[in-house]
Design a protein around this motif. Structure first.
Motif, PDB file in Angstrom:
ATOM      1  N   GLY A 191     -13.803   5.345   5.631  1.00  0.00           N
ATOM      2  CA  GLY A 191     -12.583   5.647   4.162  1.00  0.00           C
ATOM      3  C   GLY A 191     -11.870   4.197   5.229  1.00  0.00           C
ATOM      4  O   GLY A 191     -12.135   4.357   5.995  1.00  0.00           O
ATOM      5  N   VAL A 192     -10.343   4.275   4.307  1.00  0.00           N
ATOM      6  CA  VAL A 192      -9.844   3.543   5.118  1.00  0.00           C
ATOM      7  C   VAL A 192      -8.258   4.478   5.417  1.00  0.00           C
ATOM      8  O   VAL A 192      -7.926   4.950   4.460  1.00  0.00           O
ATOM      9  CB  VAL A 192      -9.158   2.428   4.132  1.00  0.00           C
ATOM     10  N   VAL A 193      -7.833   4.087   6.237  1.00  0.00           N
ATOM     11  CA  VAL A 193      -6.084   4.123   6.539  1.00  0.00           C
ATOM     12  C   VAL A 193      -5.429   3.209   6.529  1.00  0.00           C
ATOM     13  O   VAL A 193      -5.620   2.512   7.314  1.00  0.00           O
ATOM     14  CB  VAL A 193      -6.102   5.653   8.015  1.00  0.00           C
ATOM     15  N   VAL A 194      -3.891   3.801   6.350  1.00  0.00           N
ATOM     16  CA  VAL A 194      -2.719   2.647   7.013  1.00  0.00           C
ATOM     17  C   VAL A 194      -1.970   2.910   7.582  1.00  0.00           C
ATOM     18  O   VAL A 194      -1.307   3.886   7.077  1.00  0.00           O
ATOM     19  CB  VAL A 194      -2.725   2.274   5.725  1.00  0.00           C
ATOM     20  N   VAL A 195      -1.988   1.780   8.478  1.00  0.00           N
ATOM     21  CA  VAL A 195      -0.398   2.461   9.760  1.00  0.00           C
ATOM     22  C   VAL A 195       0.386   1.229   9.246  1.00  0.00           C
ATOM     23  O   VAL A 195       0.251   0.856   9.406  1.00  0.00           O
ATOM     24  CB  VAL A 195      -0.888   2.466  10.619  1.00  0.00           C
ATOM     25  N   PRO A 196       2.061   2.445   9.114  1.00  0.00           N
ATOM     26  CA  PRO A 196       2.768   0.907   8.915  1.00  0.00           C
ATOM     27  C   PRO A 196       3.499   0.009   9.977  1.00  0.00           C
ATOM     28  O   PRO A 196       3.499   1.167  11.420  1.00  0.00           O
ATOM     29  CB  PRO A 196       4.175   1.893   9.273  1.00  0.00           C
ATOM     30  N   TYR A 197       3.553  -0.939   9.887  1.00  0.00           N
ATOM     31  CA  TYR A 197       3.843  -1.980  11.006  1.00  0.00           C
ATOM     32  C   TYR A 197       4.374  -1.435  12.250  1.00  0.00           C
ATOM     33  O   TYR A 197       4.139  -2.023  13.282  1.00  0.00           O
ATOM     34  CB  TYR A 197       4.590  -3.366  10.381  1.00  0.00           C
TER      35      TYR A 197
END
Length: 237
Positions: A191-197
């Motif tokens: 799947g996909v993970v999203v890291v804050p900038y």
């Protein structure tokens, strides 16, 4: 600030790290480890909802988010092409296009022509919170594409991108999840993970240290050492 070219704005997001170097580091690890690293610093739920996977299992994607906001609409307004031109010209090398779709199921919201134009402007992959079409072309051209389903129907007259490089919402594991331009997108077969900038490098460094510990733990257990001793020494199991 927007820079106007003809009738469309150019919105480039510049990151404060070496995009290629960071991408290479992410691609050596895996999403589960990055998710765990985020949880360890209080960032819970930073994964897209289950069901969003690559077109083939070997595809991985990593890079700062280039966001695109789409809506379902019967409009065939040709001015949409101005928006697309501005969108492609706003892309920066190494970015990953992320499209919201507002749950639209009526068509394929991303295809081979869009991928070709994006790649020509430096984009290295796409995460579509909806569907793709032209799947075989996307696979054959080696463009990492993640989606929820596939659909052969043309988007024009059903769906269009109306804005880009703005905060968007996608389906996350705990409900709607906000993605800002520049947040780090990392996807593999899980799947996909999203890291804050602002947490990109911190999370990457934690995940890398755990990746090394896991390799040592795996080797020790393969050699027959007691699992409790292995965990005590390396902290990963």
């Amino acid at each position: 600030m927007d820079v106007m070219t003809n009738s469309y704005p150019i919105r480039k997001f510049e990151v404060n790290y070496d995009v290629q170097e960071v991408q290479a580091r992410f691609l050596k690890i895996y999403t589960g480890l990055v998710y765990d690293a985020m949880e360890s610093i209080g960032l819970s739920g930073r994964a897209m909802q289950s069901g969003l996977y690559p077109l083939i299992h070997t595809m991985k994607v990593a890079g700062p988010a280039f966001t695109a906001h789409g809506i379902a609409t019967p409009s065939r307004d040709e001015k949409v092409h101005d928006i697309r031109l501005g969108m492609f010209k706003s892309m920066t090398p190494g970015c990953v296009q992320v499209r919201d779709t507002q749950g639209d199921l009526s068509c394929g919201q991303f295809g081979e022509i869009s991928a070709t134009a994006a790649a020509a402007n430096g984009c290295v992959g796409a995460v579509i919170d909806g569907s793709t079409r032209d799947s075989n072309y996307l696979i054959d051209m080696g463009f990492p594409t993640f989606c929820r389903f596939r659909n052969p129907v043309e988007a024009f007259g059903r769906f269009m991108i109306v804005d880009y490089q703005i905060p968007i919402y996608v389906k996350g594991i705990d409900g709607l999840m906000l993605i800002n331009p520049g947040d780090y997108i990392f996807g593999d077969n899980d799947g996909v993970v999203v890291v804050p900038y602002e947490k990109t490098i911190e999370v990457l460094e934690i995940a890398e240290s755990w990746f090394e510990a896991e390799a040592k733990s795996r080797k020790a257990m393969a050699e027959g050492r007691d699992p409790f001793d292995v965990y005590e020494e390396f902290g990963r199991f």
